[in-house]
Design a protein around this motif. Structure first.
Motif, mmCIF file in Angstrom:
data_model
loop_
_atom_site.group_PDB
_atom_site.id
_atom_site.type_symbol
_atom_site.label_atom_id
_atom_site.label_comp_id
_atom_site.label_asym_id
_atom_site.label_seq_id
_atom_site.Cartn_x
_atom_site.Cartn_y
_atom_site.Cartn_z
ATOM 1 N N ARG A 86 29.400 -35.999 -39.540
ATOM 2 C CA ARG A 86 28.939 -37.073 -40.416
ATOM 3 C C ARG A 86 29.120 -38.452 -39.779
ATOM 4 N NH1 ARG A 86 33.681 -35.002 -42.672
ATOM 5 N NH2 ARG A 86 35.436 -36.436 -43.037
ATOM 6 N N GLU A 87 28.364 -39.393 -40.277
ATOM 7 C CA GLU A 87 28.545 -40.784 -39.889
ATOM 8 C C GLU A 87 29.755 -41.327 -40.636
ATOM 9 O OE1 GLU A 87 25.894 -44.896 -39.639
ATOM 10 O OE2 GLU A 87 25.312 -43.289 -41.004
ATOM 11 N N TYR A 88 30.639 -42.006 -39.929
ATOM 12 C CA TYR A 88 31.821 -42.557 -40.584
ATOM 13 C C TYR A 88 32.369 -43.714 -39.760
ATOM 14 C CZ TYR A 88 34.448 -39.901 -37.053
ATOM 15 O OH TYR A 88 34.929 -39.401 -35.856
ATOM 16 N N CYS A 109 27.426 -32.370 -46.581
ATOM 17 C CA CYS A 109 26.345 -31.684 -45.858
ATOM 18 C C CYS A 109 26.544 -31.654 -44.347
ATOM 19 C CB CYS A 109 25.002 -32.343 -46.170
ATOM 20 S SG CYS A 109 24.545 -32.297 -47.923
ATOM 21 N N CYS A 110 27.192 -32.666 -43.797
ATOM 22 C CA CYS A 110 27.267 -32.794 -42.338
ATOM 23 C C CYS A 110 28.642 -32.483 -41.775
ATOM 24 C CB CYS A 110 26.852 -34.203 -41.913
ATOM 25 S SG CYS A 110 25.194 -34.659 -42.460
ATOM 26 N N ASN A 140 27.026 -37.127 -46.883
ATOM 27 C CA ASN A 140 27.291 -36.853 -45.477
ATOM 28 C C ASN A 140 28.504 -35.953 -45.310
ATOM 29 O OD1 ASN A 140 25.168 -38.206 -44.314
ATOM 30 N ND2 ASN A 140 26.306 -40.078 -43.893
ATOM 31 N N ARG A 141 29.568 -36.224 -46.087
ATOM 32 C CA ARG A 141 30.777 -35.409 -45.971
ATOM 33 C C ARG A 141 30.516 -33.966 -46.380
ATOM 34 N NH1 ARG A 141 32.853 -39.932 -48.443
ATOM 35 N NH2 ARG A 141 33.214 -38.827 -50.419
ATOM 36 N N SER A 160 32.756 -43.325 -45.518
ATOM 37 C CA SER A 160 31.598 -42.470 -45.277
ATOM 38 C C SER A 160 30.926 -42.180 -46.612
ATOM 39 C CB SER A 160 32.004 -41.156 -44.589
ATOM 40 O OG SER A 160 32.930 -40.431 -45.393
ATOM 41 N N PHE A 185 26.021 -40.730 -36.922
ATOM 42 C CA PHE A 185 25.444 -39.389 -36.974
ATOM 43 C C PHE A 185 24.351 -39.240 -35.915
ATOM 44 C CE2 PHE A 185 22.091 -36.522 -38.378
ATOM 45 C CZ PHE A 185 22.814 -35.348 -38.531
#
Length: 255
Positions: A92-94, A87-88, A84-85, A80, A113
């Motif tokens: 998160r997208e991962y 803020c989300c 993202n890690r 990832s 995400f």
């Protein structure tokens, strides 16, 4: 799902580990999932990351996957982006890359995400629910695990590659553990009628230091030894859905 391309990875097996012997003469299943054919339980232990303990910043998750006697059969690693890690968080997208004892990627769990998902009141089969896509081998979708509508308790369904429902997973009202409550947090796996329990996903109490200062959780899955290997793989992938949705966020808030 988004069409971002994730590259296959090859991870180096750790030295000094007791490896599970690969079952022989297993045919008709996705390559690399031979270990699952002989198991009725797996344990997934997230590694403690020193940088995360010291700074509180979320790092890429890594997991050791063991059989019931502690032999390693797989390991898993998150891919990832740092922003993202931070803020989300768990939204998160991962992608989780799952490799065998030779370091070859044999399975992949992917979450893209999507804004404004995760509310248990709004989750449906078509929208709003938190979802992971499960591939075995890489590029071959075998199914999905998706959050479902519920008033309070965690509620998920497992779907095959054609999005036909296979299993139901429900969790408890309270998913908290503490020094006064160290019992496993159990997520029973049932058939679609919810009358027959087929197995369970559970989170173990890892001890005060590990629970209070890290998000390095320990999960387990039980299932019938003769369950289809692809179904075992789908439940394996569902563990990461449960972890990110209910335990990553909780522990990150503590940090």
């Amino acid at each position: 799902m988004a069409d971002k391309q994730w590259q296959p990875v090859q991870m180096q097996p750790r030295q000094g580990v007791d490896w599970m012997t690969t079952p022989q003469n297993v045919t008709g299943i996705p390559q690399g999932l031979e270990y699952l054919s002989a198991l009725d339980q797996i344990i997934i232990k997230q590694r403690i990351e020193l940088l995360e303990v010291i700074t509180g910043f979320e790092t890429k998750n890594k997991y050791d996957v063991l059989n019931s006697v502690g032999q390693q059969c797989y390991f898993a690693q998150e891919e990832s982006e740092c922003c993202n890690r931070i803020c989300c968080g768990p939204n998160r997208e991962y992608v989780i890359h799952i490799s065998d004892n030779m370091g070859q990627e044999v399975m992949r769990v992917r979450h893209d995400f999507v804004c404004c998902v995760g509310c248990c009141w709004c989750a449906t089969d078509s929208s709003c629910g938190y979802e992971v896509q499960i591939e075995a081998p890489v590029g071959n979708i075998i199914g999905y695990a998706k959050q479902q509508t519920s008033k309070w308790k965690p509620h998920f369904r497992i779907f095959d590659a054609n999005r036909q429902p296979l299993y139901v997973i429900r969790g408890p009202c309270c998913s908290c553990q503490s020094i006064c409550c160290t019992d496993d947090i159990s997520f029973p796996v049932t058939d679609l009628t919810e009358q027959t329990e087929l197995g369970r996903i559970f989170k173990r109490w890892a001890g005060c230091g590990r629970e209070f200062f890290t998000d390095a959780d320990t999960f387990g899955i039980t299932f019938p030894v003769d369950m289809a290997v692809t179904s075992k793989a789908l439940l394996f992938g569902a563990v990461f859905l449960v972890d990110f949705l209910y335990f990553e966020e909780e522990d990150n808030n503590n940090n």
